[in-house]
Motif scaffolding. Structure first.
Motif, PDB file in Angstrom:
ATOM      1  N   ASP A  99      -1.300  18.232   7.022  1.00 58.37           N
ATOM      2  CA  ASP A  99      -2.353  17.236   6.824  1.00 58.37           C
ATOM      3  C   ASP A  99      -1.916  16.319   5.683  1.00 58.37           C
ATOM      4  O   ASP A  99      -1.638  16.781   4.580  1.00 58.37           O
ATOM      5  CB  ASP A  99      -3.664  17.950   6.475  1.00 58.37           C
ATOM      6  N   SER A 100      -1.851  15.016   5.950  1.00 61.33           N
ATOM      7  CA  SER A 100      -1.296  14.058   4.986  1.00 61.33           C
ATOM      8  C   SER A 100      -2.346  13.383   4.112  1.00 61.33           C
ATOM      9  O   SER A 100      -1.998  12.560   3.269  1.00 61.33           O
ATOM     10  CB  SER A 100      -0.531  12.969   5.751  1.00 61.33           C
ATOM     11  N   ARG A 101      -3.613  13.716   4.294  1.00 64.67           N
ATOM     12  CA  ARG A 101      -4.663  13.021   3.549  1.00 64.67           C
ATOM     13  C   ARG A 101      -4.779  13.543   2.109  1.00 64.67           C
ATOM     14  O   ARG A 101      -4.203  14.567   1.755  1.00 64.67           O
ATOM     15  CB  ARG A 101      -5.996  13.186   4.279  1.00 64.67           C
ATOM     16  N   GLU A 102      -5.553  12.816   1.296  1.00 62.08           N
ATOM     17  CA  GLU A 102      -5.803  13.254  -0.069  1.00 62.08           C
ATOM     18  C   GLU A 102      -6.418  14.650  -0.046  1.00 62.08           C
ATOM     19  O   GLU A 102      -7.129  15.028   0.877  1.00 62.08           O
ATOM     20  CB  GLU A 102      -6.758  12.286  -0.783  1.00 62.08           C
TER      21      GLU A 102
ATOM     22  N   GLY B 233      -3.373   8.719  12.209  1.00 63.95           N
ATOM     23  CA  GLY B 233      -1.989   8.575  12.639  1.00 63.95           C
ATOM     24  C   GLY B 233      -1.225   7.462  11.960  1.00 63.95           C
ATOM     25  O   GLY B 233      -0.150   7.077  12.427  1.00 63.95           O
ATOM     26  N   VAL B 234      -1.753   6.933  10.855  1.00 63.94           N
ATOM     27  CA  VAL B 234      -1.096   5.838  10.143  1.00 63.94           C
ATOM     28  C   VAL B 234      -0.350   6.368   8.912  1.00 63.94           C
ATOM     29  O   VAL B 234       0.875   6.347   8.861  1.00 63.94           O
ATOM     30  CB  VAL B 234      -2.104   4.731   9.762  1.00 63.94           C
ATOM     31  N   THR B 235      -1.089   6.865   7.926  1.00 65.40           N
ATOM     32  CA  THR B 235      -0.426   7.324   6.696  1.00 65.40           C
ATOM     33  C   THR B 235       0.397   8.594   6.905  1.00 65.40           C
ATOM     34  O   THR B 235       1.263   8.908   6.081  1.00 65.40           O
ATOM     35  CB  THR B 235      -1.436   7.542   5.556  1.00 65.40           C
ATOM     36  N   ALA B 236       0.178   9.303   8.005  1.00 69.39           N
ATOM     37  CA  ALA B 236       1.056  10.438   8.330  1.00 69.39           C
ATOM     38  C   ALA B 236       2.503   9.977   8.453  1.00 69.39           C
ATOM     39  O   ALA B 236       3.435  10.743   8.174  1.00 69.39           O
ATOM     40  CB  ALA B 236       0.608  11.092   9.638  1.00 69.39           C
TER      41      ALA B 236
ATOM     42  N   SER C 182       0.824  -1.214   0.000  1.00 68.58           N
ATOM     43  CA  SER C 182       0.000   0.000   0.000  1.00 68.58           C
ATOM     44  C   SER C 182       0.857   1.262   0.000  1.00 68.58           C
ATOM     45  O   SER C 182       0.552   2.233   0.690  1.00 68.58           O
ATOM     46  CB  SER C 182      -0.929   0.001   1.225  1.00 68.58           C
ATOM     47  N   ARG C 183       1.960   1.221  -0.766  1.00 68.81           N
ATOM     48  CA  ARG C 183       2.808   2.406  -0.938  1.00 68.81           C
ATOM     49  C   ARG C 183       3.319   2.939   0.407  1.00 68.81           C
ATOM     50  O   ARG C 183       3.303   4.132   0.671  1.00 68.81           O
ATOM     51  CB  ARG C 183       2.064   3.479  -1.742  1.00 68.81           C
ATOM     52  N   PHE C 184       3.741   2.019   1.269  1.00 67.68           N
ATOM     53  CA  PHE C 184       4.356   2.313   2.573  1.00 67.68           C
ATOM     54  C   PHE C 184       3.343   2.688   3.662  1.00 67.68           C
ATOM     55  O   PHE C 184       3.740   3.007   4.783  1.00 67.68           O
ATOM     56  CB  PHE C 184       5.402   3.436   2.500  1.00 67.68           C
ATOM     57  N   ALA C 185       2.045   2.675   3.376  1.00 66.76           N
ATOM     58  CA  ALA C 185       1.057   3.191   4.333  1.00 66.76           C
ATOM     59  C   ALA C 185       1.165   2.520   5.700  1.00 66.76           C
ATOM     60  O   ALA C 185       1.087   3.195   6.736  1.00 66.76           O
ATOM     61  CB  ALA C 185      -0.356   3.012   3.771  1.00 66.76           C
TER      62      ALA C 185
ATOM     63  N   LYS D 187       7.095  15.613  13.787  1.00 67.71           N
ATOM     64  CA  LYS D 187       6.470  14.909  14.908  1.00 67.71           C
ATOM     65  C   LYS D 187       5.090  14.430  14.488  1.00 67.71           C
ATOM     66  O   LYS D 187       4.465  15.015  13.605  1.00 67.71           O
ATOM     67  CB  LYS D 187       6.356  15.831  16.130  1.00 67.71           C
ATOM     68  N   LEU D 188       4.614  13.370  15.127  1.00 69.53           N
ATOM     69  CA  LEU D 188       3.318  12.798  14.792  1.00 69.53           C
ATOM     70  C   LEU D 188       2.239  13.246  15.774  1.00 69.53           C
ATOM     71  O   LEU D 188       2.402  13.085  16.991  1.00 69.53           O
ATOM     72  CB  LEU D 188       3.415  11.263  14.809  1.00 69.53           C
TER      73      LEU D 188
END
Length: 271
Positions: free
Chosen positions: A174-177, A239-242, A97-100, A258-259
């Motif tokens: 923000d890391s989302r689409e 907090g996963v795909t971030a 999943s592309r490193f997710a 930082k997460l």
């Protein structure tokens, strides 16, 4: 290849290395059993399976988001059982999943104080396409020693986000689409939108469409507008795909990331 990214060819040569532990992190948010089923059917020889919900997160409560960080002692015990000696064993994580999900384990190991961890470039799909060996044999439990040393400065909670996000020396990512960031679509969480002040760097931009990492030069170019920021707080839905963006920051030579572990799903739990 960097020390954060392992090539399939390198891993092939080190399949029987006792100093290397391979972890299959495949997972589907829409079908939580799928990753383990895929692992049991076929995986890289010697790989163990760690499940996002069961192993790499703790149970969901009112606050803390959809994937709260796991109990460190519980995760440490599981890592010992798959042969990870603290600060010694090289852990190679992979998914499809592309490193997710592999990036979640990559980040968690550093959070526990274990820096000797990398993700497999191209993931399981890349390994398959190279016609490298596969197996359905589940490896036996190991006896290693893993005593975590928690790096508390790597993580931020909602109070930290609220107190820091508007400071000029802090960036909130923000890391989302992009359509989820803009609030046009929200397939998972009850409320759409983003945390006020956040800028959008979609996590899928770290790799190409086949799951191979874009070059370190491209990673640096991606973050050039934030390169001098003192602190970068990264979040996604849970907090996963971030963690893919945190990996990208590291590859770009930026160590200020930082997460926000609870991420958007934690933020809206207070609304």
């Amino acid at each position: 290849m960097t020390n954060l990214i392992i090539s399939p060819a390198w891993l092939l040569e080190h399949l029987n290395d006792p100093q290397v532990a391979i972890v299959d992190c495949r997972f589907s948010l829409g079908d939580p059993q799928l990753g383990r089923q895929q692992y049991e059917a076929s995986h890289i020889p010697g790989a163990y399976y760690l499940d996002l919900n069961q192993d790499l997160s703790s149970p969901v409560t009112e606050h803390g988001g959809r994937h709260p960080l796991p109990n460190p002692e519980d995760l440490a015990q599981k890592l010992a059982e798959i042969g990870v000696n603290f600060q010694e064993t090289l852990v190679v994580a992979y998914d499809d999943s592309r490193f997710a999900f592999a990036s979640r384990l990559w980040w968690l190991l550093q959070y526990l104080g274990h820096d000797n961890v990398a993700v497999l470039d191209g993931g399981f799909t890349g390994w398959q396409k190279a016609n490298y060996p596969l197996t359905n044999v589940i490896p036996q439990p190991q006896t290693a020693t893993f005593v975590p040393q928690i790096q508390t400065d790597m993580v931020v909670d909602i109070h930290g986000v609220k107190s820091k996000k508007d400071l000029p020396e802090v960036a909130l990512v923000d890391s989302r689409e992009s359509d989820r960031y803009r609030g046009e679509r929200e397939p998972i969480d009850k409320i759409a939108g983003h945390i006020p002040g956040a800028v959008n760097y979609p996590w899928q931009e770290v790799t190409d469409s086949t799951g191979y990492l874009l070059s370190p030069i491209e990673q640096r170019r991606r973050w050039e507008n934030l390169a001098t920021i003192e602190e970068i707080i990264v979040y996604c839905g849970s907090g996963v795909t971030a963690c893919v963006n945190l990996l990208s920051l590291k590859l770009a030579g930026i160590s200020t990331g930082k997460l926000y572990a609870g991420s958007w799903s934690d933020w809206i739990s207070y609304m």
